[in-house]
Design an enzyme around this catalytic site. Structure first.
Site, PDB file in Angstrom:
ATOM      1  N   HIS A 107       0.861  -1.182   0.000  1.00 23.85           N
ATOM      2  CA  HIS A 107       0.000   0.000   0.000  1.00 23.85           C
ATOM      3  C   HIS A 107       0.896   1.230   0.000  1.00 23.85           C
ATOM      4  O   HIS A 107       1.963   1.222   0.603  1.00 23.85           O
ATOM      5  CB  HIS A 107      -0.876   0.005   1.266  1.00 23.85           C
ATOM      6  CG  HIS A 107      -1.389   1.368   1.628  1.00 23.85           C
ATOM      7  ND1 HIS A 107      -0.803   2.140   2.617  1.00 23.85           N
ATOM      8  CD2 HIS A 107      -2.399   2.099   1.113  1.00 23.85           C
ATOM      9  CE1 HIS A 107      -1.451   3.291   2.699  1.00 23.85           C
ATOM     10  NE2 HIS A 107      -2.422   3.291   1.806  1.00 23.85           N
ATOM     11  N   ASN A 109       0.643   5.841  -0.443  1.00 31.89           N
ATOM     12  CA  ASN A 109      -0.211   7.004  -0.597  1.00 31.89           C
ATOM     13  C   ASN A 109       0.649   8.257  -0.452  1.00 31.89           C
ATOM     14  O   ASN A 109       1.502   8.323   0.415  1.00 31.89           O
ATOM     15  CB  ASN A 109      -1.291   6.939   0.504  1.00 31.89           C
ATOM     16  CG  ASN A 109      -2.150   8.173   0.549  1.00 31.89           C
ATOM     17  OD1 ASN A 109      -1.846   9.130   1.248  1.00 31.89           O
ATOM     18  ND2 ASN A 109      -3.225   8.151  -0.197  1.00 31.89           N
ATOM     19  N   GLU A 267     -16.288   3.364  -5.237  1.00 33.38           N
ATOM     20  CA  GLU A 267     -15.465   2.371  -5.948  1.00 33.38           C
ATOM     21  C   GLU A 267     -13.973   2.628  -5.741  1.00 33.38           C
ATOM     22  O   GLU A 267     -13.180   1.704  -5.629  1.00 33.38           O
ATOM     23  CB  GLU A 267     -15.788   2.384  -7.451  1.00 33.38           C
ATOM     24  CG  GLU A 267     -17.130   1.779  -7.800  1.00 33.38           C
ATOM     25  CD  GLU A 267     -17.301   0.347  -7.303  1.00 33.38           C
ATOM     26  OE1 GLU A 267     -16.339  -0.431  -7.343  1.00 33.38           O
ATOM     27  OE2 GLU A 267     -18.411   0.006  -6.855  1.00 33.38           O
ATOM     28  N   SER A 268     -13.597   3.906  -5.720  1.00 32.61           N
ATOM     29  CA  SER A 268     -12.178   4.238  -5.544  1.00 32.61           C
ATOM     30  C   SER A 268     -11.734   3.993  -4.105  1.00 32.61           C
ATOM     31  O   SER A 268     -10.618   3.548  -3.855  1.00 32.61           O
ATOM     32  CB  SER A 268     -11.932   5.707  -5.899  1.00 32.61           C
ATOM     33  OG  SER A 268     -12.338   5.945  -7.220  1.00 32.61           O
TER      34      SER A 268
END
Length: 305
Positions: A107, A109, A267-268
């Protein structure tokens, strides 16, 4: 001279980073391609989602960028302790779930946030982000490699960054209700604001350094593990552990909760959830097994470099 303001500059950066990462991961997969969706947020802004599914290497993955703006929602006003503020937020968020249980989930970000008063004056701005690794079978050398790349990126900017942000990562990705780490960590930082030592430009340079290090941190690990043999039992274990990943994201993750509270695109926000997961009642691995060894490491964050 500065040509662009920070938000335009950073948004341009994450667009380019999304291209770089998705093309590299497609090449690594060899069969599947990312599907692209453009979406708009009714209150302002939108994004570009790219999702890969059912590939030879990647079972599911999303690499999304968004830039949203408008009035700060009530829940966020309470959170930041402000009234009647406007905001701009943009970032790239990715989660990659390989099919092979020997290859870890990752992950990452990188985000930027601005807040304005009702006259449109910039009153606050900060960067945040990080990257972290979630293995299902623990190869110590993989965790070490991932952390070495993170440390190298940090060291170029400040000798204390790695140890500080590694600890923040261990603290943040902690499933309190399970009393275990989500994975073997990496970096996590937030509210990186201008100080006497670090201008916003300096923070931009740090943030993009970490962003640019991502592929170097992750790709060699997948290349090493993607073709290793595995059993049905090992696949079951991977799906049980993915359940913990889902629990963290839905219960504790600030980004997920922010998205859900600000009428983000569902959805995102939920693209990070793996397609195949199991919740087995009261599951315990065999004593002395590799599965148990992973749990022991997750119970007590470790120094990898």
């Amino acid at each position: 001279p500065k040509t662009k303001n920070m938000k335009d500059k950073f948004y341009a950066y994450i667009q380019q980073l999304q291209d770089t990462i998705t093309s590299k991961l497609e090449a690594l997969d060899g069969t599947a391609k990312f599907r692209e969706d453009h979406w708009k947020r009714p209150e302002g802004g939108g994004g570009r989602s790219r999702v890969i599914e059912n590939g030879a290497v990647f079972e599911k993955g999303g690499v999304n960028i968004s830039a949203v703006h408008g009035a700060l929602p009530q829940s966020m006003q309470n959170y930041f302790g402000v009234k009647d503020a406007d905001f701009f937020a943009c970032g790239l968020s990715l989660v990659i779930h390989p099919k092979n249980p020997m290859a870890p989930t990752v992950h990452a970000n990188w985000r930027y946030f601005e807040m304005y008063d009702k006259q449109g004056k910039l009153v606050d701005q900060w960067f945040g982000g990080g990257q972290d690794l979630t293995p299902y079978y623990l190869f110590d050398e993989d965790a070490k490699h991932f952390h070495e790349v993170c440390k190298k990126a940090c060291d170029k900017h400040n000798p204390d960054f790695y140890s500080t942000y590694k600890k923040k990562c261990d603290d943040y990705f902690w499933n309190t209700h399970r009393n275990e780490a989500r994975g073997v960590g990496g970096l996590f930082y937030d509210y990186c604001k201008a100080t006497e030592k670090m201008s916003m430009e300096d923070w931009y340079n740090f943030e993009t350094e970490v962003g640019n290090s991502f592929l170097e941190a992750y790709v060699p690990i997948v290349e090493k593990r993607k073709d290793l043999p595995y059993t049905k039992e090992q696949r079951d274990w991977q799906e049980i552990r993915r359940g913990r990943y889902v629990e963290f994201n839905l219960v504790h993750d600030k980004g997920t909760l922010f998205g859900l509270k600000t009428n983000g695109r569902i959805e995102s926000i939920l693209m990070s959830l793996p397609p195949h997961v199991q919740w087995v009642y009261d599951h315990h691995p065999v004593k002395g097994s590799e599965e148990e060894r992973l749990l022991k490491v997750l119970a007590q964050p470790k120094d990898w470099v």
